[in-house]
Design a protein around this motif. Structure first.
Motif, PDB file in Angstrom:
ATOM      1  N   ASN A 138      66.652 -60.202  53.219  1.00  0.00           N
ATOM      2  CA  ASN A 138      66.140 -61.530  52.871  1.00  0.00           C
ATOM      3  C   ASN A 138      64.901 -61.349  52.001  1.00  0.00           C
ATOM      4  N   THR A 139      65.099 -61.229  50.719  1.00  0.00           N
ATOM      5  CA  THR A 139      64.020 -60.854  49.794  1.00  0.00           C
ATOM      6  C   THR A 139      62.902 -61.883  49.705  1.00  0.00           C
ATOM      7  N   ASN A 140      63.165 -63.111  50.127  1.00  0.00           N
ATOM      8  CA  ASN A 140      62.137 -64.142  50.064  1.00  0.00           C
ATOM      9  C   ASN A 140      61.220 -64.144  51.288  1.00  0.00           C
ATOM     10  N   ASP A 141      61.516 -63.281  52.252  1.00  0.00           N
ATOM     11  CA  ASP A 141      60.710 -63.210  53.476  1.00  0.00           C
ATOM     12  C   ASP A 141      59.369 -62.556  53.159  1.00  0.00           C
ATOM     13  N   SER A 142      58.281 -63.246  53.434  1.00  0.00           N
ATOM     14  CA  SER A 142      56.941 -62.726  53.144  1.00  0.00           C
ATOM     15  C   SER A 142      56.277 -62.099  54.370  1.00  0.00           C
ATOM     16  N   VAL A 143      56.959 -62.135  55.514  1.00  0.00           N
ATOM     17  CA  VAL A 143      56.365 -61.633  56.764  1.00  0.00           C
ATOM     18  C   VAL A 143      56.779 -60.191  57.034  1.00  0.00           C
ATOM     19  N   ILE A 144      58.095 -59.936  57.057  1.00  0.00           N
ATOM     20  CA  ILE A 144      58.609 -58.602  57.383  1.00  0.00           C
ATOM     21  C   ILE A 144      58.795 -57.821  56.077  1.00  0.00           C
ATOM     22  N   LYS A 145      57.900 -56.862  55.862  1.00  0.00           N
ATOM     23  CA  LYS A 145      57.943 -56.059  54.641  1.00  0.00           C
ATOM     24  C   LYS A 145      58.274 -54.607  54.977  1.00  0.00           C
ATOM     25  N   ASN A 146      58.544 -53.831  53.957  1.00  0.00           N
ATOM     26  CA  ASN A 146      58.829 -52.417  54.166  1.00  0.00           C
ATOM     27  C   ASN A 146      57.666 -51.748  54.898  1.00  0.00           C
ATOM     28  N   GLY A 147      58.021 -50.955  55.914  1.00  0.00           N
ATOM     29  CA  GLY A 147      57.019 -50.261  56.702  1.00  0.00           C
ATOM     30  C   GLY A 147      56.603 -51.007  57.964  1.00  0.00           C
ATOM     31  N   THR A 148      57.023 -52.272  58.103  1.00  0.00           N
ATOM     32  CA  THR A 148      56.685 -53.034  59.307  1.00  0.00           C
ATOM     33  C   THR A 148      57.380 -52.434  60.522  1.00  0.00           C
ATOM     34  N   LEU A 149      56.640 -52.297  61.629  1.00  0.00           N
ATOM     35  CA  LEU A 149      57.217 -51.800  62.875  1.00  0.00           C
ATOM     36  C   LEU A 149      57.853 -52.946  63.648  1.00  0.00           C
ATOM     37  N   ILE A 150      59.120 -52.769  64.035  1.00  0.00           N
ATOM     38  CA  ILE A 150      59.847 -53.764  64.813  1.00  0.00           C
ATOM     39  C   ILE A 150      59.797 -53.368  66.283  1.00  0.00           C
ATOM     40  N   THR A 151      59.497 -54.324  67.150  1.00  0.00           N
ATOM     41  CA  THR A 151      59.358 -54.032  68.579  1.00  0.00           C
ATOM     42  C   THR A 151      60.475 -54.618  69.441  1.00  0.00           C
ATOM     43  N   SER A 152      61.155 -55.644  68.941  1.00  0.00           N
ATOM     44  CA  SER A 152      62.238 -56.245  69.732  1.00  0.00           C
ATOM     45  C   SER A 152      63.134 -57.084  68.830  1.00  0.00           C
ATOM     46  N   ILE A 153      64.362 -57.303  69.287  1.00  0.00           N
ATOM     47  CA  ILE A 153      65.306 -58.198  68.610  1.00  0.00           C
ATOM     48  C   ILE A 153      65.951 -59.058  69.680  1.00  0.00           C
ATOM     49  N   ASN A 154      65.821 -60.362  69.535  1.00  0.00           N
ATOM     50  CA  ASN A 154      66.385 -61.313  70.500  1.00  0.00           C
ATOM     51  C   ASN A 154      65.982 -60.978  71.937  1.00  0.00           C
ATOM     52  N   GLY A 155      64.723 -60.597  72.108  1.00  0.00           N
ATOM     53  CA  GLY A 155      64.198 -60.355  73.449  1.00  0.00           C
ATOM     54  C   GLY A 155      64.481 -58.975  74.014  1.00  0.00           C
ATOM     55  N   ILE A 156      65.216 -58.131  73.283  1.00  0.00           N
ATOM     56  CA  ILE A 156      65.525 -56.772  73.754  1.00  0.00           C
ATOM     57  C   ILE A 156      64.557 -55.806  73.077  1.00  0.00           C
ATOM     58  N   ILE A 474      59.549 -27.537  63.832  1.00  0.00           N
ATOM     59  CA  ILE A 474      59.903 -28.954  64.000  1.00  0.00           C
ATOM     60  C   ILE A 474      59.113 -29.806  63.003  1.00  0.00           C
ATOM     61  N   VAL A 475      59.836 -30.568  62.206  1.00  0.00           N
ATOM     62  CA  VAL A 475      59.217 -31.514  61.274  1.00  0.00           C
ATOM     63  C   VAL A 475      59.934 -32.847  61.446  1.00  0.00           C
ATOM     64  N   THR A 476      59.241 -33.811  62.000  1.00  0.00           N
ATOM     65  CA  THR A 476      59.831 -35.119  62.278  1.00  0.00           C
ATOM     66  C   THR A 476      59.256 -36.184  61.345  1.00  0.00           C
ATOM     67  N   PRO A 477      59.888 -37.358  61.277  1.00  0.00           N
ATOM     68  CA  PRO A 477      59.352 -38.426  60.419  1.00  0.00           C
ATOM     69  C   PRO A 477      58.004 -38.907  60.922  1.00  0.00           C
ATOM     70  N   THR A 478      57.204 -39.418  60.016  1.00  0.00           N
ATOM     71  CA  THR A 478      55.970 -40.126  60.381  1.00  0.00           C
ATOM     72  C   THR A 478      56.014 -41.485  59.710  1.00  0.00           C
ATOM     73  N   LEU A 479      55.313 -42.446  60.286  1.00  0.00           N
ATOM     74  CA  LEU A 479      55.317 -43.792  59.717  1.00  0.00           C
ATOM     75  C   LEU A 479      54.753 -43.785  58.305  1.00  0.00           C
ATOM     76  N   GLU A 480      53.712 -42.991  58.077  1.00  0.00           N
ATOM     77  CA  GLU A 480      53.113 -42.920  56.746  1.00  0.00           C
ATOM     78  C   GLU A 480      54.116 -42.427  55.713  1.00  0.00           C
ATOM     79  N   ASN A 481      54.877 -41.363  56.058  1.00  0.00           N
ATOM     80  CA  ASN A 481      55.870 -40.829  55.122  1.00  0.00           C
ATOM     81  C   ASN A 481      56.997 -41.814  54.862  1.00  0.00           C
ATOM     82  N   VAL A 482      57.417 -42.521  55.909  1.00  0.00           N
ATOM     83  CA  VAL A 482      58.474 -43.524  55.732  1.00  0.00           C
ATOM     84  C   VAL A 482      58.002 -44.630  54.800  1.00  0.00           C
TER      85      VAL A 482
END
Length: 503
Positions: A138-156, A474-482
């Motif tokens: 949804n390209t017109n969404d100004s709230v959820i942008k790339n890099g935003t951390l998601i914590t739940s979907i529909n209460g889960i 071990i090299v894992t993803p980091t939020l900064e790199n993502v």
């Protein structure tokens, strides 16, 4: 004889008939409980009699419980999609075999091929209990942008979502790293099939101030399928017409395998995204020519990128290992099937006749009652004398390093000049199932299930704990790199090489 299995597969492909589109196919057709039970009972019977590792990670009594439970879950009527995702997907997950998975019918695949259907709007990079947005449809969404951390979907909550979705996906043992990547590649697809479609989604997220908030995201919907497909086709055609055919061919080949030499750090970067012979054409020739050039240019370091190599032909991994392993090796400590024929289920199994020939002529019954393919168990392969590489080898691995590429990792791990860098492989370290993997087609729904015929225990195998091959570093993803789109594993490995040069 090592190539005989591959020869059988080539013959099978040659004789396979061309698919025709079923114009009358209705994806909303509902099958009766009796039809679904018939398909399910047949599948259970085939798995119990032909699958070499049905009880490898799930004890027989537990597997019987799952078979009975999902049989009871069959409703009065279900569509193909419902039966596949609500019954077959969680059932095959309980086998803990990455090569045993269900596939929608050929008619479904033909029907859906050029259609864009509504879905959850967010693509996310997922690791551990982290879900970071990498694309909002949804390209017109100004709230959820790339890099935003998601914590739940529909209460889960996100951790619960990940665990629930993992229960529908195939896996070798308990090597779940592959499923983090599956969800990262196409989260909307899996969410739609597992949870269904909603007009709106209540999404929890962390805002720029670090505070958890919620927002309502609308379903991502498109133009009608026919209009959308036509526009996409026309745009794709115009774009491809502007690219010379020679360049298009080069791009296609490079999508499977490539090599570049970074002279600043005296390093060859080899990317192999498959071990299939047809991957990018003439894979064996590419491997040989690459090591000739590496020898000619006196390259001291190789970064071998196998992060999305899902496997392929065993003889291709063997060829690569000959250039990189310092000592002799075998493919396996044991390779066996539990049956020497697919009878009486041949009519339900694709190319059953060619698989029956392979089972008959290439296996021998041992005292344990199993039908062993002894060549892989006995035959030793030796390092190449010409153009063998003796410098530093860094192998990049991840959850989608699977099947034959996991066999390769096992072959080189522990060698003094080799470092595996990244994350645990998705393919089992102790062993896996495969070699010959025909498809079962269920007679009523036409849903398909992949059926590996051989259990393979790796050469010099480790303890069976259900894990993939472990990285040395071990090299894992980091939020900064993502957020920045940085390939952390590649950057980290090149820096290791620079540091070693500076010493």
């Amino acid at each position: 004889m090592a190539r005989i299995f591959s020869s059988f597969i080539v013959i099978a492909v040659f004789f396979s008939s061309c698919n025709t589109i079923n114009r009358s196919y209705d994806p909303d057709k509902r099958y009766t409980r009796q039809q679904l039970q018939q398909d399910y009972t047949l599948l259970r019977s085939i798995l119990e009699k032909k699958h070499p590792s049905l009880y490898w990670y799930t004890p027989r009594d537990s597997m019987d419980y799952y078979f009975d439970t999902y049989y009871q879950n069959i409703e009065d009527s279900m569509t193909e999609q419902q039966f596949g995702w609500q019954v077959l997907a969680p059932l095959t997950n309980k086998i803990h075999c990455g090569h045993t998975s269900f596939i929608m019918s050929k008619d479904w695949n033909e029907f859906i091929a050029k259609k864009m259907i509504p879905s959850f709007p967010l693509y996310m990079k997922i690791w551990d209990d982290t879900m970071a947005v990498i694309k909002n449809l949804n390209t017109n969404d100004s709230v959820i942008k790339n890099g935003t951390l998601i914590t739940s979907i529909n209460g889960i909550r996100n951790r619960e979502i990940i665990n629930q979705m993992f229960g529908y996906l195939p896996v070798d043992g308990y090597a779940e790293n592959v499923n983090y990547i599956r969800l990262s590649v196409n989260f909307p697809y899996y969410h739609r099939n597992i949870y269904g479609i909603y007009k709106n989604y209540r999404v929890g997220y962390i805002d720029t101030a670090g505070i958890e908030e919620t927002t309502l995201l609308p379903l991502y919907d498109l133009l009608p399928d026919s209009i959308q497909s036509k526009k996409q086709w026309e745009a794709s055609k115009k774009a491809s017409e502007k690219i010379p055919k020679k360049e298009l061919k080069k791009q296609y080949i490079n999508s499977f395998r490539s090599m570049t030499i970074d002279s600043s750090i005296n390093t060859a970067v080899i990317t192999l995204n498959t071990f299939s012979k047809g991957g990018g054409r003439h894979l064996g020739k590419f491997i040989r020519s690459s090591f000739r050039e590496i020898k000619k240019e006196s390259v001291k370091n190789i970064i071998l990128d196998l992060r999305i190599n899902g496997g392929g032909d065993v003889d291709m991994y063997i060829l690569l290992a000959k250039y990189l392993r310092n000592t002799s090796f075998k493919v396996a400590d044991s390779t066996y099937a539990i049956a020497r024929s697919l009878k009486p289920y041949g009519k339900y199994i694709r190319h059953s006749w060619i698989n029956n020939i392979g089972l008959l002529f290439l296996t021998r019954k041992h005292a344990d009652g199993k039908y062993h393919y002894g060549f892989y168990d006995r035959h030793f392969y030796y390092p190449k004398k010409r153009n063998h590489f003796n410098g530093n080898l860094y192998v990049l691995i991840s959850g989608t390093t699977f099947s034959a590429s996991t066999l390769f990792c096992n072959a080189v791990k522990g060698q003094s000049n080799v470092k595996l860098v990244g994350e645990e492989t998705g393919g089992g370290w102790y062993g896996n199932n495969g070699i010959m993997i025909p498809e079962i087609t269920l007679p009523n729904t036409r849903l398909r299930v992949r059926l590996p015929l051989f259990r393979m225990v790796q050469y010099n195998h480790v303890v069976k704990d259900g894990h993939g091959v472990a990285p040395d570093i071990i090299v894992t993803p980091t939020l900064e790199n993502v957020r920045k789109g940085i390939d952390r594993k590649m950057v980290y490995t090149k820096e290791l090489i620079r540091q070693s040069i500076a010493k």
